[in-house]
Design an enzyme around this catalytic site. Sequence first.
Site, PDB file in Angstrom:
ATOM      1  N   CYS A 251      35.541  47.722  54.472  1.00 56.87           N
ATOM      2  CA  CYS A 251      36.205  47.170  53.291  1.00 56.87           C
ATOM      3  C   CYS A 251      35.792  48.038  52.096  1.00 56.87           C
ATOM      4  CB  CYS A 251      35.759  45.722  53.093  1.00 56.87           C
ATOM      5  SG  CYS A 251      36.402  44.990  51.593  1.00 56.87           S
TER       6      CYS A 251
ATOM      7  N   CYS B  31      35.951  34.998  41.809  1.00 58.77           N
ATOM      8  CA  CYS B  31      35.554  36.347  42.205  1.00 58.77           C
ATOM      9  C   CYS B  31      34.460  36.915  41.304  1.00 58.77           C
ATOM     10  CB  CYS B  31      36.790  37.241  42.148  1.00 58.77           C
ATOM     11  SG  CYS B  31      36.424  38.958  42.506  1.00 58.77           S
TER      12      CYS B  31
ATOM     13  N   CYS C 249      32.042  39.133  47.870  1.00 57.89           N
ATOM     14  CA  CYS C 249      32.363  40.476  47.418  1.00 57.89           C
ATOM     15  C   CYS C 249      32.055  40.619  45.933  1.00 57.89           C
ATOM     16  CB  CYS C 249      33.852  40.707  47.708  1.00 57.89           C
ATOM     17  SG  CYS C 249      34.728  41.670  46.511  1.00 57.89           S
TER      18      CYS C 249
ATOM     19  N   CYS D  43      36.972  44.824  37.783  1.00 57.84           N
ATOM     20  CA  CYS D  43      38.380  44.435  37.910  1.00 57.84           C
ATOM     21  C   CYS D  43      38.781  43.660  36.668  1.00 57.84           C
ATOM     22  CB  CYS D  43      38.562  43.560  39.147  1.00 57.84           C
ATOM     23  SG  CYS D  43      40.286  43.085  39.436  1.00 57.84           S
TER      24      CYS D  43
ATOM     25  N   GLU E  43      30.558  48.628  45.713  1.00 54.96           N
ATOM     26  CA  GLU E  43      30.183  48.034  47.004  1.00 54.96           C
ATOM     27  C   GLU E  43      31.184  48.357  48.088  1.00 54.96           C
ATOM     28  OE1 GLU E  43      28.988  43.799  45.458  1.00 54.96           O
ATOM     29  OE2 GLU E  43      29.612  43.718  47.549  1.00 54.96           O
TER      30      GLU E  43
ATOM     31  N   CYS F  75      40.273  36.683  38.459  1.00 56.11           N
ATOM     32  CA  CYS F  75      40.352  35.553  39.396  1.00 56.11           C
ATOM     33  C   CYS F  75      39.082  34.704  39.285  1.00 56.11           C
ATOM     34  CB  CYS F  75      40.553  36.038  40.828  1.00 56.11           C
ATOM     35  SG  CYS F  75      42.040  37.041  41.019  1.00 56.11           S
TER      36      CYS F  75
HETATM   37  S1  SF4 Z   1      39.942  38.774  43.717  1.00 52.98           S
HETATM   38 FE1  SF4 Z   1      38.531  39.809  42.317  1.00 52.98          FE
HETATM   39  S2  SF4 Z   1      38.771  41.983  42.740  1.00 52.98           S
HETATM   40 FE2  SF4 Z   1      40.555  40.922  43.625  1.00 52.98          FE
HETATM   41  S3  SF4 Z   1      42.111  40.953  42.011  1.00 52.98           S
HETATM   42 FE3  SF4 Z   1      41.014  39.045  41.759  1.00 52.98          FE
HETATM   43  S4  SF4 Z   1      39.404  39.516  40.261  1.00 52.98           S
HETATM   44 FE4  SF4 Z   1      40.149  41.476  41.057  1.00 52.98          FE
END
Ligand code: SF4
Length: 347
Positions: free
Chosen positions: A106, A120, A334, A113, A93, A117
């Site tokens: 962006c 996210c 996101c 990832c 994306e 987090c």
């Molecule tokens: S916010 Fe999402 S993309 Fe960014 S480091 Fe944390 S898990 Fe990874």
Amino acid sequence: MEKKDIKSMTLEELTGELSALGEKAFRAKQLYQWMHQKLAAELSEMTNLSKGLRERLEKEYIWTALEPVDVKVSPSDGTRKYLFRLGDGNVIESVLMRYKHGNSVCVSSQVGCRMGCRFCASTLDGLERNLRPSEILEQVYRIQRDTGERVANVVVMGSGEPLDNYENVVRFIRLLSAPEGLNISQRNITLSTCGLVPEIRRLAEEGLSVTLALSLHAPNDQVRKTLMPIANRYGLAEVLDACRYYFEQTGRRLTFEYSLVKGVNDNLEEAEALARLIGGHHGHVNLIPVNPIKERDYVQSNREAVEAFKRHLEKRGINVTVRREMGRDIGGACGQLRKSYMDRKEA
Ligand code: SF4
């Protein structure tokens, strides 16, 4: 022999490559400009290169190109969310946001990832792979070509932890800011990290002048650990020390990103703790009303709580902004566009 990725090469490397093919240095510059300045979609557009050379280049190198599989446009603010397909079938994306001070893109730096987090969507299926420099660049190029509007700012804040793909991201920054390319000033590039301490220190010594944004999201280690697993590896004292070092080395003020989650990190005691934590640092706080994602049960703080939090920080002499929610009407947080695409595909 494995093919080389031609769009990830610096002008110097390209000059070496073409000289090995018996071409003069000015040809490398022409080719570089076609790829990175004129943003040619195809080799056939590069009319000042001979047909023979173009055919050879096409056969012998990897030509990264992204194919848009979905573009959502916000009727309210003109934000455009792109879902791009990569050469290997993965999707990523990217987002174009329109501000008064210019267009901002962006970009994603990884497919997925592994940082985990809690708020996210990009991390729900873990890390698939790192993006190559050309794949990060092409997100900017493709969007500029698509809209015909100049991209003024780039934020490396999409899917992925950029410092977990360190070398490719640093190369991307150098290529994006190269005078023979799009020449986007490094001061207009922001890199957002969840706080990988050794890499922040390494970045401080790269001789770059990009803005570093730290995803802080909590005023103490205890709350931070509940939101971000990386906090178990690096405590806040250590992370902020690395940020201070970044400022000392680069002179660039930091941005502290703080997502407000209702009942988790948004009361006034937490605002006060945050003020004490970053009081001595050169930077400002960017408050982000967290985007709800359906797989997790975090709820956005209400407007009054955001305002009260902001006022408290200001009272304590801290610069604060509240991030405008761009493109909220076209797919939320996101990583969500990709996630819903993948879910649909699996179904
Ligand atoms: S916010 Fe999402 S993309 Fe960014 S480091 Fe944390 S898990 Fe990874």
